[in-house]
Design a protein around this motif. Structure first.
Motif, mmCIF file in Angstrom:
data_model
loop_
_atom_site.group_PDB
_atom_site.id
_atom_site.type_symbol
_atom_site.label_atom_id
_atom_site.label_comp_id
_atom_site.label_asym_id
_atom_site.label_seq_id
_atom_site.Cartn_x
_atom_site.Cartn_y
_atom_site.Cartn_z
ATOM 1 N N THR A 168 12.772 6.237 -0.746
ATOM 2 C CA THR A 168 11.734 6.602 -1.623
ATOM 3 C C THR A 168 12.258 6.297 -3.138
ATOM 4 O OG1 THR A 168 11.169 8.139 0.038
ATOM 5 C CG2 THR A 168 10.349 8.444 -2.301
ATOM 6 N N LEU A 206 12.784 2.459 -3.761
ATOM 7 C CA LEU A 206 11.234 1.697 -4.055
ATOM 8 C C LEU A 206 10.550 2.432 -5.304
ATOM 9 C CD1 LEU A 206 9.909 1.765 -0.453
ATOM 10 C CD2 LEU A 206 10.451 -0.130 -1.753
ATOM 11 N N GLY A 207 10.787 3.689 -5.548
ATOM 12 C CA GLY A 207 10.139 4.434 -6.609
ATOM 13 C C GLY A 207 10.816 4.009 -8.044
ATOM 14 N N LEU A 236 8.879 1.066 -10.176
ATOM 15 C CA LEU A 236 7.654 1.255 -11.325
ATOM 16 C C LEU A 236 8.207 2.397 -12.214
ATOM 17 C CD1 LEU A 236 4.815 1.329 -12.025
ATOM 18 C CD2 LEU A 236 4.163 3.129 -10.361
ATOM 19 N N GLY A 240 5.559 7.076 -15.854
ATOM 20 C CA GLY A 240 4.744 7.263 -16.888
ATOM 21 C C GLY A 240 4.015 5.812 -17.241
ATOM 22 N N THR A 241 4.007 5.105 -16.386
ATOM 23 C CA THR A 241 3.134 3.583 -16.671
ATOM 24 C C THR A 241 1.759 4.023 -16.534
ATOM 25 O OG1 THR A 241 4.948 2.765 -15.474
ATOM 26 C CG2 THR A 241 2.967 1.260 -16.007
ATOM 27 N N ILE A 258 0.177 -0.616 -13.652
ATOM 28 C CA ILE A 258 0.973 -0.451 -12.566
ATOM 29 C C ILE A 258 1.172 -1.757 -11.851
ATOM 30 C CG2 ILE A 258 0.933 0.704 -10.475
ATOM 31 C CD1 ILE A 258 0.007 3.204 -11.609
ATOM 32 N N ILE A 264 5.058 -3.412 -11.647
ATOM 33 C CA ILE A 264 5.807 -3.559 -10.289
ATOM 34 C C ILE A 264 6.029 -5.044 -10.016
ATOM 35 C CG2 ILE A 264 5.478 -3.564 -7.654
ATOM 36 C CD1 ILE A 264 3.567 -0.829 -8.262
ATOM 37 N N ASN A 276 0.289 8.024 -8.240
ATOM 38 C CA ASN A 276 0.336 8.130 -9.457
ATOM 39 C C ASN A 276 1.789 7.529 -9.987
ATOM 40 O OD1 ASN A 276 2.632 10.472 -9.820
ATOM 41 N ND2 ASN A 276 1.321 11.016 -8.137
ATOM 42 N N SER A 277 1.973 7.537 -11.441
ATOM 43 C CA SER A 277 3.325 6.860 -11.909
ATOM 44 C C SER A 277 4.232 7.860 -12.638
ATOM 45 C CB SER A 277 3.110 5.790 -12.784
ATOM 46 O OG SER A 277 2.286 6.578 -14.150
ATOM 47 N N ILE A 297 8.348 10.764 -7.720
ATOM 48 C CA ILE A 297 8.790 9.649 -7.286
ATOM 49 C C ILE A 297 8.303 9.057 -6.041
ATOM 50 C CG2 ILE A 297 10.415 11.030 -5.721
ATOM 51 C CD1 ILE A 297 11.438 8.056 -7.552
ATOM 52 N N THR A 298 7.360 9.930 -5.139
ATOM 53 C CA THR A 298 6.668 9.607 -3.919
ATOM 54 C C THR A 298 5.366 8.775 -4.403
ATOM 55 O OG1 THR A 298 5.704 11.654 -4.199
ATOM 56 C CG2 THR A 298 7.260 11.296 -2.434
ATOM 57 N N ARG A 351 5.148 7.167 -7.088
ATOM 58 C CA ARG A 351 5.766 5.657 -7.545
ATOM 59 C C ARG A 351 5.853 4.683 -6.441
ATOM 60 N NH1 ARG A 351 10.112 7.884 -11.416
ATOM 61 N NH2 ARG A 351 11.063 5.691 -11.551
ATOM 62 N N ARG A 352 6.751 5.464 -5.327
ATOM 63 C CA ARG A 352 6.581 4.624 -4.140
ATOM 64 C C ARG A 352 5.706 3.999 -3.580
ATOM 65 N NH1 ARG A 352 7.988 8.183 1.089
ATOM 66 N NH2 ARG A 352 5.771 8.351 0.932
ATOM 67 N N CYS A 395 2.622 3.585 -4.951
ATOM 68 C CA CYS A 395 2.042 2.644 -5.734
ATOM 69 C C CYS A 395 2.725 1.420 -5.522
ATOM 70 C CB CYS A 395 2.193 2.742 -7.289
ATOM 71 S SG CYS A 395 1.170 4.275 -7.793
ATOM 72 N N VAL A 396 4.220 1.173 -5.307
ATOM 73 C CA VAL A 396 4.891 0.068 -5.012
ATOM 74 C C VAL A 396 4.353 -0.515 -3.637
ATOM 75 C CG1 VAL A 396 7.148 -0.801 -4.481
ATOM 76 C CG2 VAL A 396 6.768 0.623 -6.434
ATOM 77 N N LEU A 397 4.246 0.191 -2.616
ATOM 78 C CA LEU A 397 4.005 -0.110 -1.083
ATOM 79 C C LEU A 397 2.566 -0.712 -1.245
ATOM 80 C CD1 LEU A 397 5.821 2.607 0.749
ATOM 81 C CD2 LEU A 397 6.459 0.500 0.454
ATOM 82 N N THR A 399 0.989 -1.990 -3.739
ATOM 83 C CA THR A 399 0.921 -3.210 -4.354
ATOM 84 C C THR A 399 1.471 -4.430 -3.542
ATOM 85 O OG1 THR A 399 1.361 -2.159 -6.506
ATOM 86 C CG2 THR A 399 1.833 -4.676 -6.408
ATOM 87 N N TYR A 400 2.634 -4.078 -2.705
ATOM 88 C CA TYR A 400 3.379 -5.176 -1.534
ATOM 89 C C TYR A 400 2.340 -5.305 -0.776
ATOM 90 C CZ TYR A 400 7.836 -4.673 -3.884
ATOM 91 O OH TYR A 400 8.677 -4.750 -4.813
ATOM 92 N N ILE A 433 -0.715 -7.743 -1.861
ATOM 93 C CA ILE A 433 -0.161 -8.921 -2.177
ATOM 94 C C ILE A 433 0.010 -9.619 -0.783
ATOM 95 C CG2 ILE A 433 1.799 -10.670 -2.924
ATOM 96 C CD1 ILE A 433 2.011 -8.362 -5.359
#
Lengths: 227, 76
Positions: free
Chosen positions: A123, A126-127, A130, A133-134, A139, A143, B38-39, B42-43, B45-46, B48-50, B52-53, B56
């Protein structure tokens, strides 16, 4: 046979035997193993003091889980700094001017930090892709940018060391050739160029030490993010 | 008296804003989809990353598996 300025970077071989193995093994020969004594001689005491102090400084920002890397990073630092300094001697070959060697260090070590991060704290790992505060519209773009910068890291590590050392050695050879050529024609200019060569050599000594340190420091920073 | 109490309230609000400073991300209370994407946390952000991947990967798969139009052969 045309002699070019890039001949110094050709991997040396003799009768088909690659001599780079001797060049790589040389730092190991130069550092004596401390004997089992309470108080050693001055050389071994200074050697031990330097290695202990450097390892302590490097491990300060790392959590306990990252301290397993102390031996690896300290030995890598000693290896790189010795090879870089030996390469400044005349007519020696510098293995760290070979991109293959530097990538051989950078890629596996960087990959190890990424795998450790993904395995132990996925977690957080991966966190980190990003920034906090973006704004929402940025976003996906950020990323993608952070992922690209993550994968660029090993390339940057390897190429930084290669390019700095190659450029430095090339400059030294160019300016030394200029001094040699100018000496019969314009001795005053040759003396001034020799002064520049002396300053450049001092700079290259600093660069040799700093680049080795930067390589290891960046690896410890990547480890810090993932441990 | 009424004006004085209003002034006190606005001064208190200003003090809170000045002392608020950088958001540490620990005092957010998100609702709805922002709770998961949300940004700040930490979860978030995680996720959001997942996401986005996954988007794609879905795009790449879509264009790879899209049936290609065959050109009609004209008889001469």
């Amino acid at each position: 046979m045309m002699v070019s300025f890039f001949d110094q970077f050709a991997s040396p071989s003799y009768l088909g035997i690659p001599l780079i193995a001797i060049a790589i093994a040389l730092p190991w020969v130069l550092y004596p193993t401390p004997p089992a004594r309470w108080i050693n001689n001055r050389l071994i005491t200074i050697q031990g003091w330097f290695i202990n102090r450097f390892t302590n400084q490097l491990m300060l920002p790392l959590k306990v889980g990252g301290h397993k890397w102390a031996l690896l990073l300290a030995s890598l630092m000693i290896f790189l700094i010795t090879i870089n300094m030996l390469g400044l001697l005349p007519y020696t070959f510098t293995p760290t001017t070979q991109l293959s060697l530097n990538m051989g260090f950078a890629v596996p070590l960087w990959l190890a930090t990424v795998i450790i991060g993904m395995r132990n704290q996925p977690t957080v790992a991966l966190g980190h892709l990003l920034p906090e505060g973006t704004p929402i519209p940025l976003i996906p773009v950020l990323i993608i940018i952070e992922t690209i910068s993550l994968f660029i890291r090993p390339l940057a590590l390897g190429v930084r060391l290669t390019a700095n050392l190659t450029a430095g050695h090339l400059l030294i050879q160019l300016i030394a050739t200029a001094v040699f050529v100018l000496l019969p024609m314009m001795p005053t200019v040759a003396i001034l160029t020799a002064a520049v060569l002396f300053l450049l050599t001092l700079l290259e000594v600093a660069v040799a030490m700093i680049q080795a340190y930067v390589f290891v420091l960046l690896l410890s920073l990547y480890l810090q993010e993932n441990v | 008296m009424y004006i004085f109490s209003n002034m006190t309230m606005s001064i208190n609000r200003l003090r809170t804003e000045i002392m608020g400073g950088h958001d540490a991300g620990t005092h957010h209370q998100f609702t709805g989809i922002a709770k998961y994407f949300n940004s700040y946390t930490i979860t978030g952000r995680r996720n959001c990353v997942l996401a986005t991947y996954a988007s794609i990967a879905a795009l790449i798969l879509f264009f790879k598996l899209k049936p290609k139009k065959q050109k009609a052969v004209k008889s001469s």
